[in-house]
Design a protein around this motif. Sequence first.
Motif, PDB file in Angstrom:
ATOM      1  N   PRO A 283       2.754   3.750   6.067  1.00  0.00           N
ATOM      2  CA  PRO A 283       1.714   4.612   6.654  1.00  0.00           C
ATOM      3  C   PRO A 283       0.980   5.406   5.575  1.00  0.00           C
ATOM      4  CG  PRO A 283       3.714   4.745   7.949  1.00  0.00           C
ATOM      5  CD  PRO A 283       4.077   3.961   6.723  1.00  0.00           C
ATOM      6  N   GLY A 284      -0.347   5.374   5.630  1.00  0.00           N
ATOM      7  CA  GLY A 284      -1.158   6.087   4.651  1.00  0.00           C
ATOM      8  C   GLY A 284      -1.375   5.345   3.354  1.00  0.00           C
TER       9      GLY A 284
ATOM     10  N   GLU B 252       4.680  -7.071   7.752  1.00  0.00           N
ATOM     11  CA  GLU B 252       3.614  -6.595   8.622  1.00  0.00           C
ATOM     12  C   GLU B 252       2.304  -7.204   8.127  1.00  0.00           C
ATOM     13  OE1 GLU B 252       1.281  -2.416   9.520  1.00  0.00           O
ATOM     14  OE2 GLU B 252       3.446  -2.331   9.143  1.00  0.00           O
ATOM     15  N   ARG B 253       1.808  -8.203   8.854  1.00  0.00           N
ATOM     16  CA  ARG B 253       0.564  -8.877   8.485  1.00  0.00           C
ATOM     17  C   ARG B 253       0.588  -9.363   7.038  1.00  0.00           C
ATOM     18  NH1 ARG B 253      -4.138  -5.143  11.397  1.00  0.00           N
ATOM     19  NH2 ARG B 253      -3.339  -5.360  13.528  1.00  0.00           N
ATOM     20  N   SER B 254       1.614 -10.100   6.697  1.00  0.00           N
ATOM     21  CA  SER B 254       1.782 -10.693   5.359  1.00  0.00           C
ATOM     22  C   SER B 254       1.949  -9.655   4.256  1.00  0.00           C
ATOM     23  CB  SER B 254       0.597 -11.623   5.026  1.00  0.00           C
ATOM     24  OG  SER B 254       0.553 -12.711   5.921  1.00  0.00           O
ATOM     25  N   HIS B 255       2.336  -8.452   4.615  1.00  0.00           N
ATOM     26  CA  HIS B 255       2.695  -7.431   3.637  1.00  0.00           C
ATOM     27  C   HIS B 255       4.148  -7.013   3.890  1.00  0.00           C
ATOM     28  CE1 HIS B 255      -1.678  -7.282   3.532  1.00  0.00           C
ATOM     29  NE2 HIS B 255      -1.598  -6.666   2.365  1.00  0.00           N
ATOM     30  N   ILE B 256       4.776  -6.453   2.874  1.00  0.00           N
ATOM     31  CA  ILE B 256       6.167  -6.029   2.981  1.00  0.00           C
ATOM     32  C   ILE B 256       6.217  -4.544   3.312  1.00  0.00           C
ATOM     33  CG2 ILE B 256       8.367  -5.817   1.763  1.00  0.00           C
ATOM     34  CD1 ILE B 256       7.427  -8.131  -0.052  1.00  0.00           C
ATOM     35  N   SER B 257       6.869  -4.206   4.414  1.00  0.00           N
ATOM     36  CA  SER B 257       7.008  -2.806   4.803  1.00  0.00           C
ATOM     37  C   SER B 257       8.039  -2.121   3.917  1.00  0.00           C
ATOM     38  CB  SER B 257       7.432  -2.695   6.271  1.00  0.00           C
ATOM     39  OG  SER B 257       6.437  -3.218   7.123  1.00  0.00           O
ATOM     40  N   VAL B 258       7.685  -0.955   3.395  1.00  0.00           N
ATOM     41  CA  VAL B 258       8.613  -0.185   2.565  1.00  0.00           C
ATOM     42  C   VAL B 258       8.688   1.247   3.077  1.00  0.00           C
ATOM     43  CG1 VAL B 258       8.145  -1.591   0.518  1.00  0.00           C
ATOM     44  CG2 VAL B 258       6.840   0.504   0.887  1.00  0.00           C
ATOM     45  N   ALA B 259       9.787   1.904   2.729  1.00  0.00           N
ATOM     46  CA  ALA B 259       9.978   3.312   3.080  1.00  0.00           C
ATOM     47  C   ALA B 259       9.496   4.174   1.925  1.00  0.00           C
ATOM     48  CB  ALA B 259      11.447   3.590   3.368  1.00  0.00           C
ATOM     49  N   GLN B 260       8.882   5.290   2.273  1.00  0.00           N
ATOM     50  CA  GLN B 260       8.444   6.242   1.272  1.00  0.00           C
ATOM     51  C   GLN B 260       9.163   7.569   1.478  1.00  0.00           C
ATOM     52  OE1 GLN B 260       7.287   4.770  -1.227  1.00  0.00           O
ATOM     53  NE2 GLN B 260       5.261   5.680  -1.477  1.00  0.00           N
TER      54      GLN B 260
END
Length: 345
Positions: free
Chosen positions: A301-302, A273-281
């Motif tokens: 998110p957050g 997402e926009r050169s960042h890695i999406s992770v689950a929290q």
Amino acid sequence: MSQTASSHDVLTTDVVIVGAGPVGLFAVFECGMLKMRCHVVDALDMVGGQCTALYPEKPIYDIPAHPSIEAADLIDRLAEQAAPFAPTYHLGQQVEKLTRQDSGRWLVETSIGTKIDAQAVIIAAGSGAFGPNRPPLDGLEAYEGKSVFYMVRRRQDFAGKKVVIAGGGDSAVDWALSLADVAERVYVVHRRPKFRAAPESVARMDALVRDGRIEMVVPYQLSGLDGENGQLTAVRVATLDGEEKALPADALLAFFGLSMNLGPIADWGLDLERSHISVAQPGCATNVPGVFAIGDIATYPGKLKLILCGFAEAAQAAHSIRPLVYPGEALHFEYSTSKGVPGAA
């Protein structure tokens, strides 16, 4: 501090950490506290990431128990904290390939042929491959590295000089505060009166402006450079209406952020997402099983881009990985105050 030489033999460990910045170093500690061994890979030839490469003398104000600590000192403390767990550092090389093996473990391969077999991978690559956003000024290249800089390695290099600082973020404000103590004159150029920096730091800068130790040049933006043979004599600035003036200057510090390039990480099948890695929290798990991301490169998110949040993410990732390294073994969690540091003298 341990470091391996280039080798075509496959090395084995529990966790490979991609990135030896502050969050990556703290991940070594958190994994070590859970009895997991780590290898750390970084493209730089030293640990510390941006803290070491870009601003070793920059004061950092949001580390608990340290009202102020220079970036290089923070890295020294983090490396010392990780040392009891004997991490192996592979510096001056980049992770180029990540392959899931039939066993479910990962084979990590670097740019110089190092191969590491690991149960899990933590990506703590900060901003990825980074470079400064350069202002669009005619003749800029002639001054770069001589009197135009995008980082400060030694504060004393600017002692007694007239310094123009351009930018509106934490780096601009923090260096204005720091250089006000040593420079002959500090100008801060920003296109609007509102700064994107810690409110307390902005308040301290405003106080120095009132005391005459910093001159605020707002609302202006850079428009040109004057000088010869790479040495500035003045920095020209202009308003959006075209009103110009020249600031006498020996040096320009341009802090317009870093351009971000994920490099090979972009080809690893991760949700981006926009050169960042999406992770689950909670847990900092990516969409690829056994691969985790923490620190500035991770998003959810957050998300707060604070170094202390990166430290917390390192702990979360370590606890998420432990069941992969020790399947079926219950963790009887204890605070470090009661259990101490395993293996430490």
